[in-house]
Write an enzyme that holds these catalytic residues in place. Structure first.
Site, PDB file in Angstrom:
ATOM      1  CG  ASP A  80      -1.947   1.061   1.241  1.00  0.00           C
ATOM      2  OD1 ASP A  80      -1.848   1.978   0.408  1.00  0.00           O
ATOM      3  OD2 ASP A  80      -2.864   0.999   2.070  1.00  0.00           O
ATOM      4  CG  ASN A  88      -4.443  11.180  -6.215  1.00  0.00           C
ATOM      5  OD1 ASN A  88      -3.767  11.196  -7.234  1.00  0.00           O
ATOM      6  ND2 ASN A  88      -5.019  10.079  -5.764  1.00  0.00           N
ATOM      7  CG  HIS A  93      -7.092  12.806  -9.283  1.00  0.00           C
ATOM      8  ND1 HIS A  93      -7.204  11.778  -8.370  1.00  0.00           N
ATOM      9  CD2 HIS A  93      -7.880  13.808  -8.813  1.00  0.00           C
ATOM     10  CE1 HIS A  93      -8.025  12.133  -7.397  1.00  0.00           C
ATOM     11  NE2 HIS A  93      -8.452  13.363  -7.640  1.00  0.00           N
ATOM     12  CG  ASP A  97      -4.038   8.460 -12.965  1.00  0.00           C
ATOM     13  OD1 ASP A  97      -4.432   7.982 -11.877  1.00  0.00           O
ATOM     14  OD2 ASP A  97      -4.805   8.929 -13.830  1.00  0.00           O
ATOM     15  CD  GLU A 132      -4.058   4.084  -1.778  1.00  0.00           C
ATOM     16  OE1 GLU A 132      -4.247   4.393  -0.586  1.00  0.00           O
ATOM     17  OE2 GLU A 132      -4.929   4.203  -2.647  1.00  0.00           O
TER      18      GLU A 132
END
Length: 200
Positions: A80, A88, A93, A97, A132
């Site tokens: 994680d 973010n 975002h 990504d 994530e």
């Protein structure tokens, strides 16, 4: 004249058959590519191109059955990315990504070179579990060998340069690891792994 007419008809039909064969071959190749694309989309995460959660669960059930037959253990690791929401929130975002893509790519590259370290006959499977979170299925791997894997991954992730995405950003991850116990259901192994999540 009749002979010439017959030959012309045969030549015409031969040409039509050849053209039809070419068209069939062309359509067959197109169909094969379409089926491969559909299969890829069904089993892979669109963003990171690693396996998706659905495929992971199918492989986990298959590995569980193999483990039951052979008596060999398998391990699961959950990774994680730490403070990913902050990435973010602060950088957008698109940056998030890009981080996910680089993180997944680094995990894949590192795992490909670790077969001799893990000393198993199966291949590790990396999947995006959600958001994530990533899961690594390690066939025929004891928990101690799985920890070696996580330590190698942790060291590589610390070296990951994401300054071009969102400076000044250094990635770390938390991890949970679970070795399957005899008679334990696959879902139970996964839940125990989620429960053991901690700093890697």
């Amino acid at each position: 004249g009749l002979f010439a007419c017959v030959l012309g008809t045969i030549a015409f039909l031969g040409g039509q058959i050849t053209a039809l064969r070419r068209e069939i071959i062309k359509q067959s190749k197109a169909l094969t590519l379409a089926n491969e694309f559909i299969a890829h989309q069904a089993s892979h995460d669109e963003l990171t191109e690693v396996y998706n959660r659905r495929y992971l669960m199918e492989e986990l059930n298959r590995e569980h059955a193999r483990s039951h037959r052979s008596g060999q253990p398998y391990s699961l690791a959950l990774l994680d990315i730490d403070h990913f929401k902050a990435v973010n929130d602060r950088h957008g975002h698109l940056a998030g990504d890009a981080v996910l893509k680089q993180f997944a790519s680094l995990l894949q590259q590192t795992l490909r070179g670790m077969d001799l370290v893990i000393l198993n006959e199966g291949k590790e499977l990396l999947a995006r579990y959600g958001g994530e979170e990533f899961v690594i299925l390690m066939p025929e791997t004891k928990g101690s060998a799985g920890m070696v894997c996580l330590e190698r991954l942790r060291a590589r992730v610390r070296e990951l340069d994401v300054l071009n995405i969102a400076p000044p950003l250094q990635l770390t991850f938390s991890a949970g690891l679970a070795e399957a116990r005899p008679g334990e259901a696959p879902d139970a192994v996964l839940q125990r792994q989620l429960g053991d999540l901690g700093r890697a």
